[in-house]
Design a protein around this motif. Structure first.
Motif, PDB file in Angstrom:
ATOM      1  N   LEU A  21       0.809  -1.215   0.000  1.00  0.00           N
ATOM      2  CA  LEU A  21       0.000   0.000   0.000  1.00  0.00           C
ATOM      3  C   LEU A  21       0.846   1.271   0.000  1.00  0.00           C
ATOM      4  O   LEU A  21       0.465   2.267  -0.607  1.00  0.00           O
ATOM      5  CB  LEU A  21      -0.935   0.013   1.215  1.00  0.00           C
ATOM      6  CG  LEU A  21      -2.009  -1.065   1.246  1.00  0.00           C
ATOM      7  CD1 LEU A  21      -2.710  -1.077   2.597  1.00  0.00           C
ATOM      8  CD2 LEU A  21      -3.002  -0.860   0.124  1.00  0.00           C
ATOM      9  N   LEU A  22       1.991   1.255   0.670  1.00  0.00           N
ATOM     10  CA  LEU A  22       2.828   2.458   0.724  1.00  0.00           C
ATOM     11  C   LEU A  22       3.356   2.856  -0.643  1.00  0.00           C
ATOM     12  O   LEU A  22       3.351   4.036  -0.987  1.00  0.00           O
ATOM     13  CB  LEU A  22       4.005   2.248   1.696  1.00  0.00           C
ATOM     14  CG  LEU A  22       3.704   2.555   3.145  1.00  0.00           C
ATOM     15  CD1 LEU A  22       4.872   2.147   4.035  1.00  0.00           C
ATOM     16  CD2 LEU A  22       3.381   4.011   3.342  1.00  0.00           C
ATOM     17  N   ALA A  23       3.803   1.892  -1.422  1.00  0.00           N
ATOM     18  CA  ALA A  23       4.355   2.203  -2.738  1.00  0.00           C
ATOM     19  C   ALA A  23       3.289   2.782  -3.666  1.00  0.00           C
ATOM     20  O   ALA A  23       3.602   3.492  -4.614  1.00  0.00           O
ATOM     21  CB  ALA A  23       4.986   0.961  -3.353  1.00  0.00           C
TER      22      ALA A  23
ATOM     23  N   ALA B  24       7.322   4.511  -6.027  1.00  0.00           N
ATOM     24  CA  ALA B  24       7.228   3.378  -6.956  1.00  0.00           C
ATOM     25  C   ALA B  24       8.561   2.640  -7.010  1.00  0.00           C
ATOM     26  O   ALA B  24       9.627   3.249  -7.069  1.00  0.00           O
ATOM     27  CB  ALA B  24       6.840   3.865  -8.346  1.00  0.00           C
ATOM     28  N   GLY B  25       8.504   1.333  -6.945  1.00  0.00           N
ATOM     29  CA  GLY B  25       9.711   0.508  -7.005  1.00  0.00           C
ATOM     30  C   GLY B  25      10.313   0.196  -5.647  1.00  0.00           C
ATOM     31  O   GLY B  25      11.174  -0.673  -5.529  1.00  0.00           O
TER      32      GLY B  25
ATOM     33  N   VAL C 188      10.627   1.678   6.360  1.00  0.00           N
ATOM     34  CA  VAL C 188      11.827   1.824   5.537  1.00  0.00           C
ATOM     35  C   VAL C 188      11.601   1.082   4.229  1.00  0.00           C
ATOM     36  O   VAL C 188      11.244  -0.102   4.227  1.00  0.00           O
ATOM     37  CB  VAL C 188      13.075   1.269   6.264  1.00  0.00           C
ATOM     38  CG1 VAL C 188      14.300   1.340   5.366  1.00  0.00           C
ATOM     39  CG2 VAL C 188      13.310   2.050   7.553  1.00  0.00           C
ATOM     40  N   GLY C 189      11.816   1.795   3.142  1.00  0.00           N
ATOM     41  CA  GLY C 189      11.681   1.201   1.818  1.00  0.00           C
ATOM     42  C   GLY C 189      13.038   1.054   1.164  1.00  0.00           C
ATOM     43  O   GLY C 189      13.910   1.906   1.311  1.00  0.00           O
ATOM     44  N   VAL C 190      13.217  -0.039   0.431  1.00  0.00           N
ATOM     45  CA  VAL C 190      14.468  -0.321  -0.269  1.00  0.00           C
ATOM     46  C   VAL C 190      14.154  -0.491  -1.750  1.00  0.00           C
ATOM     47  O   VAL C 190      13.189  -1.175  -2.107  1.00  0.00           O
ATOM     48  CB  VAL C 190      15.136  -1.602   0.282  1.00  0.00           C
ATOM     49  CG1 VAL C 190      16.411  -1.925  -0.481  1.00  0.00           C
ATOM     50  CG2 VAL C 190      15.425  -1.450   1.766  1.00  0.00           C
ATOM     51  N   LYS C 191      14.978   0.141  -2.580  1.00  0.00           N
ATOM     52  CA  LYS C 191      14.777   0.048  -4.027  1.00  0.00           C
ATOM     53  C   LYS C 191      16.121  -0.303  -4.666  1.00  0.00           C
ATOM     54  O   LYS C 191      17.070   0.469  -4.590  1.00  0.00           O
ATOM     55  CB  LYS C 191      14.279   1.387  -4.564  1.00  0.00           C
ATOM     56  CG  LYS C 191      14.020   1.420  -6.045  1.00  0.00           C
ATOM     57  CD  LYS C 191      13.480   2.802  -6.416  1.00  0.00           C
ATOM     58  CE  LYS C 191      13.260   2.950  -7.882  1.00  0.00           C
ATOM     59  NZ  LYS C 191      12.745   4.304  -8.204  1.00  0.00           N
ATOM     60  N   PRO C 192      16.215  -1.472  -5.292  1.00  0.00           N
ATOM     61  CA  PRO C 192      17.471  -1.850  -5.946  1.00  0.00           C
ATOM     62  C   PRO C 192      17.690  -1.019  -7.208  1.00  0.00           C
ATOM     63  O   PRO C 192      16.761  -0.426  -7.744  1.00  0.00           O
ATOM     64  CB  PRO C 192      17.282  -3.331  -6.278  1.00  0.00           C
ATOM     65  CG  PRO C 192      15.810  -3.527  -6.321  1.00  0.00           C
ATOM     66  CD  PRO C 192      15.199  -2.508  -5.409  1.00  0.00           C
TER      67      PRO C 192
ATOM     68  N   CYS D  11       3.217   6.356   7.809  1.00  0.00           N
ATOM     69  CA  CYS D  11       2.176   5.481   7.256  1.00  0.00           C
ATOM     70  C   CYS D  11       1.401   6.111   6.106  1.00  0.00           C
ATOM     71  O   CYS D  11       0.682   5.419   5.393  1.00  0.00           O
ATOM     72  CB  CYS D  11       1.227   5.025   8.353  1.00  0.00           C
ATOM     73  SG  CYS D  11       0.342   6.380   9.134  1.00  0.00           S
ATOM     74  N   ASN D  12       1.553   7.408   5.894  1.00  0.00           N
ATOM     75  CA  ASN D  12       0.896   8.089   4.777  1.00  0.00           C
ATOM     76  C   ASN D  12       1.822   8.273   3.583  1.00  0.00           C
ATOM     77  O   ASN D  12       1.446   8.911   2.607  1.00  0.00           O
ATOM     78  CB  ASN D  12       0.349   9.443   5.231  1.00  0.00           C
ATOM     79  CG  ASN D  12      -0.755   9.284   6.248  1.00  0.00           C
ATOM     80  OD1 ASN D  12      -1.684   8.516   6.035  1.00  0.00           O
ATOM     81  ND2 ASN D  12      -0.643   9.969   7.364  1.00  0.00           N
ATOM     82  N   GLY D  13       3.058   7.773   3.690  1.00  0.00           N
ATOM     83  CA  GLY D  13       4.018   7.889   2.601  1.00  0.00           C
ATOM     84  C   GLY D  13       4.804   9.187   2.617  1.00  0.00           C
ATOM     85  O   GLY D  13       5.547   9.474   1.679  1.00  0.00           O
ATOM     86  N   ASN D  14       4.680   9.974   3.685  1.00  0.00           N
ATOM     87  CA  ASN D  14       5.429  11.226   3.799  1.00  0.00           C
ATOM     88  C   ASN D  14       6.836  10.954   4.315  1.00  0.00           C
ATOM     89  O   ASN D  14       7.003  10.165   5.258  1.00  0.00           O
ATOM     90  CB  ASN D  14       4.723  12.187   4.760  1.00  0.00           C
ATOM     91  CG  ASN D  14       3.330  12.532   4.288  1.00  0.00           C
ATOM     92  OD1 ASN D  14       3.108  12.783   3.113  1.00  0.00           O
ATOM     93  ND2 ASN D  14       2.378  12.511   5.206  1.00  0.00           N
ATOM     94  N   PRO D  15       7.847  11.588   3.715  1.00  0.00           N
ATOM     95  CA  PRO D  15       9.228  11.362   4.172  1.00  0.00           C
ATOM     96  C   PRO D  15       9.400  11.719   5.645  1.00  0.00           C
ATOM     97  O   PRO D  15       8.808  12.679   6.133  1.00  0.00           O
ATOM     98  CB  PRO D  15      10.056  12.302   3.296  1.00  0.00           C
ATOM     99  CG  PRO D  15       9.190  12.620   2.128  1.00  0.00           C
ATOM    100  CD  PRO D  15       7.771  12.534   2.610  1.00  0.00           C
TER     101      PRO D  15
END
Length: 181
Positions: free
Chosen positions: A51-53, A60-61, A137-141, A162-166
């Motif tokens: 949901l976050l992406a 995205a990604g 924490v999101g990881v993007k290769p 939780c709202n996707g804000n940095p």
């Protein structure tokens, strides 16, 4: 068939660190308030880390799921009570103390049931988000293709709420492991 109209209000995002407010209202389909009837709220939680992406193109990604954490769908009773004379009730629902090792953000379905005196029930379903953590924490290769062993690779890392804000000003230690071979 439902003979009662049931309206439930819960937050758009349920903070898993504390109890959450709810309000429920029920009327007979013929119009009068469903006064004095018993109600229950049950919440079903399932993996919602994707949901976050979807909240922002900037995410995205990114993957916001901990692959080492196992989580199976769980159903929890969060509130019970009796509707007042106006067919309404409100309160604080128990937070899910049983949620541990969640892989990330969770999707929540809250079912509200109102029981007629004869035992029949009417229900409604409300979809929301359950946030067991304050920061994700999101990881993007660097690529969507496979990553070769024994080579350096770049990863983008982002911390968001939780709202996707940095979320800034956070120290973050992380290690990336190879899980598939």
């Amino acid at each position: 068939p439902n003979r009662l109209k049931v309206n439930l209000k819960v937050p758009e995002v349920i903070d898993g660190m504390e109890a959450f407010n709810y309000s429920i209202e029920s009327n007979w389909l013929t119009g009068p308030a469903a006064s004095g009837l018993k109600y229950e709220l049950e919440m079903t939680l399932r993996d919602g880390s994707a949901l976050l992406a979807k909240k922002s193109k900037n995410l995205a990604g990114y993957t916001f799921r901990n692959p080492l954490s196992s989580f199976s769908t769980s159903e929890i009773s969060v509130a019970k009570g009796t509707l007042d004379a106006a067919g309404k009730a409100s309160g604080k629902a128990d937070r899910n103390k049983a949620v541990y090792q969640a892989p990330g953000l969770l999707a929540a379905s809250v079912v509200s049931r109102v029981f007629e005196e004869g035992g029949d029930e009417s229900f409604s379903l409300t979809e929301t988000i359950y946030s067991p953590y304050k920061v994700y924490v999101g990881v993007k290769p660097e690529t969507d293709d496979y990553l070769e062993t024994d080579k350096d690779h770049d990863f983008s890392v982002v911390a968001v709420d939780c709202n996707g804000n940095p979320v800034g000003n956070r120290a973050l230690d992380y290690t990336i492991y190879k899980l598939d071979w």
